[in-house]
Design an enzyme around this catalytic site. Structure first.
Site, PDB file in Angstrom:
ATOM      1  N   HIS A  77       0.826  -1.214   0.000  1.00  0.00           N
ATOM      2  CA  HIS A  77       0.000   0.000   0.000  1.00  0.00           C
ATOM      3  C   HIS A  77       0.860   1.264   0.000  1.00  0.00           C
ATOM      4  O   HIS A  77       2.041   1.248   0.346  1.00  0.00           O
ATOM      5  CB  HIS A  77      -0.939   0.007   1.210  1.00  0.00           C
ATOM      6  CG  HIS A  77      -0.216   0.080   2.528  1.00  0.00           C
ATOM      7  ND1 HIS A  77       0.354   1.238   3.004  1.00  0.00           N
ATOM      8  CD2 HIS A  77       0.007  -0.862   3.456  1.00  0.00           C
ATOM      9  CE1 HIS A  77       0.908   1.006   4.179  1.00  0.00           C
ATOM     10  NE2 HIS A  77       0.720  -0.272   4.479  1.00  0.00           N
ATOM     11  N   GLU A 132      -2.264  -6.967   7.856  1.00  0.00           N
ATOM     12  CA  GLU A 132      -0.901  -6.869   8.379  1.00  0.00           C
ATOM     13  C   GLU A 132      -0.757  -7.734   9.630  1.00  0.00           C
ATOM     14  O   GLU A 132      -1.720  -8.017  10.334  1.00  0.00           O
ATOM     15  CB  GLU A 132      -0.564  -5.404   8.685  1.00  0.00           C
ATOM     16  CG  GLU A 132       0.828  -5.152   9.226  1.00  0.00           C
ATOM     17  CD  GLU A 132       1.966  -5.600   8.297  1.00  0.00           C
ATOM     18  OE1 GLU A 132       2.121  -6.817   8.083  1.00  0.00           O
ATOM     19  OE2 GLU A 132       2.725  -4.730   7.827  1.00  0.00           O
TER      20      GLU A 132
END
Length: 194
Positions: free
Chosen positions: A16, A86
């Protein structure tokens, strides 16, 4: 599964775009931060590198920083998959490595536990499911996710222990490609800035 002479890449990874915490080195897992202005620009820059590539499936972490990166890169239709989230840092959420090392000398996510967070075994189990999904489709898989989860995913793709993700430094708004060469899982491109 065999490669064509044109290298049938199997798993494309996008980290990202930049967030306030990624820019300052703060561990960010469950905190759902937006992209910075630079992060949005980095995500838009991915469009050219991904244009014209056909993907059999496109997956994204549920966190807004990954979903927004997918959207800005031209993949607003990406399917959310919690297995791409994550690594959960638990009590270390929002802290930098030097801050953690003040109380746990030598700490890294790769070598030490994160109290209240995920273990390496738990992370490996969910990323192994992503590897299985990529191998199950005929064609390329594109995923939008995070620094540590993508590094761990790469280790699992290569058949390595999650801890070996330490070897794969990964910047924000980058593209990496994992593939198969003569039956072996390989890294074809790594940490490419568009």
């Amino acid at each position: 599964m065999t490669d064509s002479p044109l290298h049938e890449d199997q798993l494309w990874l996008v980290r990202h775009g930049e967030t306030e915490w990624s820019a300052s080195g703060r561990h960010t897992s469950t905190t759902d931060l937006p992209l910075t202005e630079a992060g949005e620009a980095g995500a838009r820059a991915l469009v050219g590198a991904l244009a014209g590539v056909e993907f059999a499936q496109v997956l994204t972490s549920p966190r807004q920083r990954a979903r927004r990166t997918a959207e800005l890169a031209g993949f607003g239709h990406a399917q959310t998959d919690g297995d791409l989230a994550e690594w959960d840092y638990g009590d270390y959420e929002g802290l930098t490595t030097p801050q953690i090392q003040e109380t746990v000398p030598g700490w890294t996510i790769w070598s030490h536990p994160s109290p209240g967070g995920e273990s390496a075994t738990e992370v490996a189990a969910r990323l192994d499911r992503i590897v299985a999904k990529a191998r199950a489709v005929d064609g390329k898989t594109l995923v939008f996710a995070h620094g540590h989860s993508l590094r761990a995913l790469t280790a699992r793709w290569l058949g390595l222990d999650v801890s070996e993700g330490r070897l794969f430094v990964l910047d924000t708004s980058t593209l990496s490609v994992l593939g198969v060469d003569r039956g072996a899982q390989v890294v074809r491109r790594w940490n490419v800035m568009p």
